[in-house]
Design an enzyme around this catalytic site. Structure first.
Site, PDB file in Angstrom:
ATOM      1  N   GLU A   1       0.840  -1.212   0.000  1.00  0.00           N
ATOM      2  CA  GLU A   1       0.000   0.000   0.000  1.00  0.00           C
ATOM      3  C   GLU A   1       0.872   1.258   0.000  1.00  0.00           C
ATOM      4  O   GLU A   1       0.552   2.242  -0.675  1.00  0.00           O
ATOM      5  CB  GLU A   1      -0.911   0.024   1.236  1.00  0.00           C
ATOM      6  CG  GLU A   1      -2.202  -0.735   1.075  1.00  0.00           C
ATOM      7  CD  GLU A   1      -3.183  -0.091   0.089  1.00  0.00           C
ATOM      8  OE1 GLU A   1      -2.887   0.974  -0.477  1.00  0.00           O
ATOM      9  OE2 GLU A   1      -4.233  -0.693  -0.129  1.00  0.00           O
TER      10      GLU A   1
ATOM     11  N   GLU B   1       1.577   6.547  -6.834  1.00  0.00           N
ATOM     12  CA  GLU B   1       0.497   7.509  -7.142  1.00  0.00           C
ATOM     13  C   GLU B   1       0.999   8.948  -7.052  1.00  0.00           C
ATOM     14  O   GLU B   1       0.702   9.776  -7.919  1.00  0.00           O
ATOM     15  CB  GLU B   1      -0.671   7.323  -6.164  1.00  0.00           C
ATOM     16  CG  GLU B   1      -1.597   6.177  -6.510  1.00  0.00           C
ATOM     17  CD  GLU B   1      -2.728   6.017  -5.481  1.00  0.00           C
ATOM     18  OE1 GLU B   1      -3.496   5.077  -5.644  1.00  0.00           O
ATOM     19  OE2 GLU B   1      -2.808   6.822  -4.536  1.00  0.00           O
TER      20      GLU B   1
HETATM   21  N1  LIG Z   1      -3.139  10.934 -14.570  1.00  0.00           N
HETATM   22  C1  LIG Z   1      -3.945   9.927 -14.944  1.00  0.00           C
HETATM   23  N2  LIG Z   1      -4.078   9.598 -16.249  1.00  0.00           N
HETATM   24  C2  LIG Z   1      -4.885   8.572 -16.640  1.00  0.00           C
HETATM   25  N3  LIG Z   1      -5.588   7.803 -15.796  1.00  0.00           N
HETATM   26  C3  LIG Z   1      -5.503   8.062 -14.480  1.00  0.00           C
HETATM   27  C4  LIG Z   1      -4.700   9.138 -13.982  1.00  0.00           C
HETATM   28  N4  LIG Z   1      -4.818   9.155 -12.632  1.00  0.00           N
HETATM   29  C5  LIG Z   1      -5.638   8.148 -12.316  1.00  0.00           C
HETATM   30  N5  LIG Z   1      -6.061   7.491 -13.413  1.00  0.00           N
HETATM   31  C6  LIG Z   1      -6.935   6.310 -13.485  1.00  0.00           C
HETATM   32  O1  LIG Z   1      -8.245   6.625 -13.041  1.00  0.00           O
HETATM   33  C7  LIG Z   1      -8.790   5.511 -12.328  1.00  0.00           C
HETATM   34  C8  LIG Z   1      -9.173   5.964 -10.930  1.00  0.00           C
HETATM   35  O2  LIG Z   1      -8.007   6.513 -10.331  1.00  0.00           O
HETATM   36  P1  LIG Z   1      -7.953   6.853  -8.801  1.00  0.00           P
HETATM   37  O3  LIG Z   1      -6.569   7.312  -8.464  1.00  0.00           O
HETATM   38  O4  LIG Z   1      -9.097   7.739  -8.449  1.00  0.00           O
HETATM   39  O5  LIG Z   1      -8.150   5.380  -8.241  1.00  0.00           O
HETATM   40  P2  LIG Z   1      -8.805   4.939  -6.898  1.00  0.00           P
HETATM   41  O6  LIG Z   1      -8.320   3.552  -6.637  1.00  0.00           O
HETATM   42  O7  LIG Z   1     -10.290   5.143  -6.961  1.00  0.00           O
HETATM   43  O8  LIG Z   1      -8.105   5.952  -5.913  1.00  0.00           O
HETATM   44  P3  LIG Z   1      -8.179   6.051  -4.348  1.00  0.00           P
HETATM   45  O9  LIG Z   1      -6.851   5.513  -3.888  1.00  0.00           O
HETATM   46  O10 LIG Z   1      -8.322   7.524  -4.108  1.00  0.00           O
HETATM   47  O11 LIG Z   1      -9.351   5.237  -3.884  1.00  0.00           O
HETATM   48  C9  LIG Z   1      -7.725   4.421 -12.308  1.00  0.00           C
HETATM   49  O12 LIG Z   1      -7.934   3.502 -13.365  1.00  0.00           O
HETATM   50  C10 LIG Z   1      -6.427   5.212 -12.560  1.00  0.00           C
HETATM   51  O13 LIG Z   1      -5.439   4.446 -13.195  1.00  0.00           O
END
Ligand SMILES: Nc1ncnc2c1ncn2[C@@H]1O[C@H](COP(=O)(O)OP(=O)(O)OP(=O)(O)O)[C@@H](O)[C@H]1O
Length: 121
Positions: A64, A71
């Site tokens: 994690e 991230e």
């Molecule tokens: N800069 C970026 N460009 C393209 N896709 C992205 C980007 N940042 C995030 N994503 C994609 O968007 C989707 C959601 O991302 P996010 O980081 O919100 O995931 P999450 O698991 O919901 O996060 P959290 O840890 O806040 O719960 C994922 O498939 C991630 O790969």
């Protein structure tokens, strides 16, 4: 030398605190590890079983924290949407999922049978 080591420990601790403060999944895994530890403390586990449980907790929390680092680095390098950013974040999330599913299976294997025995008595 010792001062530098202590300073490095401080940086590592601040990274752990950052993960706990900002990532609800880190908090969830810590809670799950605490609940399993409390349950396990009522069971007569061997030292080896405890060692496997502790190793499993450490693996999931470490995954994690590495996911959090990836991230952060991706957001810094690619604030906008980019398919490579998505691939990096999804692969890191996949690594966490692999450790979490393995942890659930290990937890069931180690504390499942003695718990079953207690509740079915
Ligand atoms: N800069 C970026 N460009 C393209 N896709 C992205 C980007 N940042 C995030 N994503 C994609 O968007 C989707 C959601 O991302 P996010 O980081 O919100 O995931 P999450 O698991 O919901 O996060 P959290 O840890 O806040 O719960 C994922 O498939 C991630 O790969």
């Amino acid at each position: 030398m010792l001062a530098k080591f202590i300073r490095s420990l401080g940086y590592a601790w601040s990274g752990i605190r950052f993960g706990i403060r900002t990532q609800r999944h880190v908090r969830f895994h810590l809670l799950a590890a605490s609940v399993v530890s409390i349950l396990a403390s009522f069971l007569s586990l061997t030292r080896m079983e405890w060692a496997v449980l502790l190793l499993t907790f450490a693996l999931v929390i470490a995954a994690e924290l590495i996911n959090t680092a990836i991230e952060q680095a991706v957001d810094l390098a690619s604030p906008g949407q980019h398919p490579v950013a998505k691939a990096a974040k999804d692969a890191a999330a996949g690594a966490v999922l692999v450790t979490a599913v393995t942890a659930v299976i290990i937890g069931l294997l180690i504390i499942g049978p003695p718990l079953w025995h207690i509740f079915m008595k």
